[in-house]
Design an enzyme around this catalytic site. Structure first.
Site: not given
Length: 347
Positions: A13, A15, A99, A136, A174, A247
């Site tokens: 995960h 970004h 996602k 999420h 997460h 994350d």
């Protein structure tokens, strides 16, 4: 123990953003991680397979020379996502997962799902072709306390979805609560969870005690100490259903240090040092490899990396740069608030 050798880890995960930020941060991942699942919440989001192919090209072109790294691409689920395009992306090998962002749940989630019934045709096709859904896991209703969003999501959204589509493979990303840990541990079949570096280390006091500390603010927000301890127990247990998804979420400092700051903590530079500390502290160094390097690939149907990584414990604390400089501005690196002694050999 002074050294520990494990399979090279993956980040399930991550970004990376785009543009100057992408170019500024990517080396902090590719230095240590062989693969990463790339989040699609750009502006505009990565909705189609063509979008993902173009984004992948930008990522690959930004990888520092000499680093071996494979970005695993995802699509951003909307109520208008084309099931045929998703299936084609899976068939091509480009798309690893889709996602789900409930609309308004986190950074750049305004295009996410509001009415889950409208997304069912896509979810049904994903179940049919074996494409995992990364979620999420928070509701966004104004009447739900922010610290309860994950628990309510499990009851109101996730559990009904799993009963309706039991063949759909779901990664609860997460995980931040004992509720999430207990739900995964009590489930059988197609459910696993990622745990971040920072949620193993901070609780909500880090954000609020001694003043507002924006660089510890993330979504899902850090919870009570009892939840942090449940996450630690799950991560260090060796249970195959839990694995690392950092994350890591870079934002330049002006977007964090303002009247309405962005959610996200940048952990890529020092994650392996932080995790070695946590696992050593919990007497579980022998299970670090499972969490970082084995459980995730097994879940996504991939072979573990053949390369090895050696972690070395020194006698003097490491000194990580507090900022990552990018063409768009500085990004603050996660401070675990304790000294770090484990380093990646050669780094």
């Amino acid at each position: 123990m002074k050294t520990l050798t494990i399979r090279r880890p993956d980040d399930w995960h991550l970004h990376l953003r785009d543009g100057d930020v992408l170019k500024g941060v990517i080396g902090d991942t590719t230095r240590h991680f062989a693969r990463a699942i790339i989040m699609p919440n750009l502006v505009p989001p990565v909705v189609t397979t063509a979008d993902a192919a173009a984004y992948r090209e930008r990522i690959v072109s930004a990888v520092p020379e000499g680093d071996r790294f494979e970005p695993l691409m995802t699509l951003y689920l909307t109520e208008g996502t084309d099931p045929d395009d998703v299936a084609a992306g899976k068939e091509s090998g480009l798309i690893t997962a889709v996602k789900l962002y409930p609309a308004g749940a986190t950074t750049n989630s305004s295009s996410g799902v509001r009415n889950f019934e409208n997304a069912m045709p896509v979810l049904e096709r994903m179940a049919e072709v074996g494409l995992p859904l990364c979620v999420h896991g928070e509701v966004t209703s104004a009447d739900v306390d922010i610290f309860d969003r994950e628990a309510v999501f499990i009851e109101a959204v996730l559990d009904p979805l799993r009963k309706r589509l039991p063949e759909l493979k779901i990664t609860m990303e997460h995980v931040t609560t004992k509720d999430g840990v207990d739900y995964i541990m009590g489930s059988s079949g197609n459910l696993a969870g990622t745990i971040t570096t920072h949620h193993l280390i901070i609780n909500r006091n880090a954000i609020l005690v001694g003043g507002i500390r924006p660089h510890y603010y993330c979504l899902p927000v850090a919870k009570r100490e009892s939840h942090r301890l449940a996450l630690r127990a799950a991560a260090t247990s060796g249970d195959h259903r839990f694995f690392l998804g950092t994350d890591s979420a870079p934002h330049v400092d002006p977007l964090k240090e303002c009247g309405c700051g962005c959610a996200g903590i940048y952990t890529s530079p020092n994650t392996m040092s932080c995790l070695a500390h946590v696992f050593e502290q919990d007497g579980a160094l022998d299970r670090l490899e499972a969490f970082t390097s084995l459980n995730g690939p097994a879940w996504y149907g991939l072979a573990p990396n053949k390369e090895r990584m050696t972690l070395v414990r020194g006698d003097v604390p490491l000194s990580y740069p507090p900022k990552c400089d990018t063409g768009s501005g500085p990004i603050t690196v996660f401070d675990p608030m304790f000294p770090l002694y484990w380093r990646v050999g050669g780094s």
